[in-house]
Each structure stands twice: as C-alpha cells, then as structure tokens.
Design an enzyme around this catalytic site. Structure first.
Site, PDB file in Angstrom:
ATOM      1  N   TYR A 144       0.830  -1.201   0.000  1.00 47.93           N
ATOM      2  CA  TYR A 144       0.000   0.000   0.000  1.00 47.93           C
ATOM      3  C   TYR A 144       0.869   1.258   0.000  1.00 47.93           C
ATOM      4  O   TYR A 144       0.659   2.182  -0.783  1.00 47.93           O
ATOM      5  CB  TYR A 144      -0.906  -0.029   1.230  1.00 47.93           C
ATOM      6  CG  TYR A 144      -1.813   1.171   1.389  1.00 47.93           C
ATOM      7  CD1 TYR A 144      -3.013   1.259   0.688  1.00 47.93           C
ATOM      8  CD2 TYR A 144      -1.485   2.204   2.270  1.00 47.93           C
ATOM      9  CE1 TYR A 144      -3.858   2.344   0.852  1.00 47.93           C
ATOM     10  CE2 TYR A 144      -2.329   3.289   2.440  1.00 47.93           C
ATOM     11  CZ  TYR A 144      -3.508   3.361   1.725  1.00 47.93           C
ATOM     12  OH  TYR A 144      -4.336   4.442   1.890  1.00 47.93           O
ATOM     13  N   LYS A 148       0.993   4.055  -3.058  1.00 48.82           N
ATOM     14  CA  LYS A 148       0.577   5.434  -2.819  1.00 48.82           C
ATOM     15  C   LYS A 148       1.748   6.403  -2.957  1.00 48.82           C
ATOM     16  O   LYS A 148       1.583   7.527  -3.444  1.00 48.82           O
ATOM     17  CB  LYS A 148      -0.068   5.557  -1.435  1.00 48.82           C
ATOM     18  CG  LYS A 148      -1.396   4.820  -1.317  1.00 48.82           C
ATOM     19  CD  LYS A 148      -2.437   5.348  -2.305  1.00 48.82           C
ATOM     20  CE  LYS A 148      -3.808   4.750  -2.053  1.00 48.82           C
ATOM     21  NZ  LYS A 148      -4.840   5.254  -2.975  1.00 48.82           N
TER      22      LYS A 148
END
Length: 238
Positions: A144, A148
């Site tokens: 993640y 991002k």
C-alpha cells in the site's frame, strides 16, 4: 438543458466514486464512470476489462474513452480508484498484495494521467488519490505504501514543464487518512468515527477545485485530516 460541466470518474463504482457520480449528476453535470462494473447512475460507463497485463488494460480503457468522448473535452478527471491491503515484507501475502495495490492505485492513476493529456480542457483538473500514511514509512502495509508513494511522485511529475497536461490545468493528489465508508465501518466497528473523513467533504472539495475555488497549485499533495468531526486540508511538503 445543457450540462453544466463534464467529468470522468475513474473508480466510479466504489464508495467515493459513486458519491462523486451522484453529486455531480445532481448539479446537472455529464458524468462518465470508469470501473470494473457499470454505474447505472452515470450518463455513461466504461467497463474495465480485468487482466494481469497493464498495457492491455490501459489501451482498452483509453480506446473506449476516446470513442465515448470523441472531440469533446472534460472539465475534470477524478481518479478515486484504490484499495487497501496490509502486510510486512515478511508476509506470505506480500507479492499478491503488492500486485493488487499496484493495479488499484498505480495503474488507474497512470491511465487517468494519460487520459488527461487527451481529453482534459485547458485549465482543467486531474485529481489522484494518495494516502497520508505514505508520506513516511509503512512497515505494516508495504504494498500500500509503495503504491501510494508512487502516486505522490506521479502527481508531482505531472506539475512539471512538458508533462503533457493541457495548458493551465492542474494535477492535485488528495491524501486522506481514513474515509468514512460502509466497508470501513464494517471492518473497524470500534474505531473513532469522528476521525474519519466524510465522503461529502471530499466530493465538495473536488467541486470547489474544479470550479476555481481554493484550487491548490498543480503538483500539490493535500492531506485530508479529520479530528473531532472537523476536517481540514493541509498541504504536505516533502
């Protein structure tokens, strides 16, 4: 009655995306959804074909959006696709989760950026969805954080000269902490919901930026921080 504006919502079937579609439709905007499934509330939908090949998916979406829009330009492209998966570098699910995060965040943001070079009006807005957590290390959610972080870098690159975006347009990333969605409430029923950001706030912020109110400079990474039920926008400085 002519549409007040035109917007593409990438991730238009998700919680935030569906909210975007309904909000802009209510303001008499023409709205197209791009997602793995059709959004019947939108004026038009581009259904993304599931594949493990990025160029294949990107070309399919680019071609279908081109057919849909023709020579028409849009005021904004809102990339609100994404998802979450945890896991450290030791996790058995590391490879699978990294692959999923890349598909959900980086693929969609890259395609949205290319669509902006083709279909965004001069002076238009492209929004990408980053994450406040990815401004620093994310050892418990490696995939993640990487995905991002890549979105943040992409946003800053798009603000540079010769990025390919139309004249006067802006690329801005929103970096929420936790959005108040039904799925998040179900998975974290004991959390402090007063620190979660309402979807309405995000969508109203998009509308303001599109229509010229308090739009940040291109390349900005805007943290969305909610405390005690009050939300503020705070620019991140890397």
């Amino acid at each position: 009655m002519a549409a007040a504006g035109r917007v593409l919502v990438y991730g238009g079937r998700g919680a935030l995306g569906s909210h975007c579609v309904r909000y802009f439709k209510a303001k008499n905007w023409w709205v197209a959804s791009i997602d793995l499934a059709e959004n019947e509330d939108a004026n038009a939908s581009v259904v993304v074909g599931a594949t493990d090949c990025f160029p294949e998916q990107a070309e399919q979406v680019t071609t279908e959006v081109g057919k849909l829009l023709g020579e028409e330009k849009v005021d904004a492209i809102l990339c609100v696709a994404g998802g979450w998966a945890g896991g450290s570098a030791k996790a058995k699910s590391l490879y699978r989760n990294c692959d999923l995060m890349w598909k959900q965040s980086v693929w969609t943001s890259t395609i949205s950026s290319h669509l902006a070079t083709k279909h965004l009006k001069e002076g238009g807005l492209l929004t990408l969805t980053g994450a406040q957590a990815a401004l620093s290390g994310t050892p418990g959610m490696i995939g993640y954080g990487m995905a991002k972080g890549a979105v943040h870098q992409l946003c800053q690159s798009l603000a540079g000269a010769n990025s390919g975006l139309p004249s006067g347009s802006a690329a801005v990333a929103v970096l929420p902490v936790t959005l108040d969605t039904p799925a998040n409430r179900k998975s974290m029923p004991d959390a402090d919901f007063s620190s979660w950001t309402p979807l309405e706030f995000i969508v109203e912020t998009f509308y303001d930026w599109i229509t010229g109110t308090n739009r940040p400079n291109s390349g900005s990474l805007i943290q969305v921080i909610t405390r005690g039920g009050k939300t503020e926008l705070v620019a991140a400085h890397l």
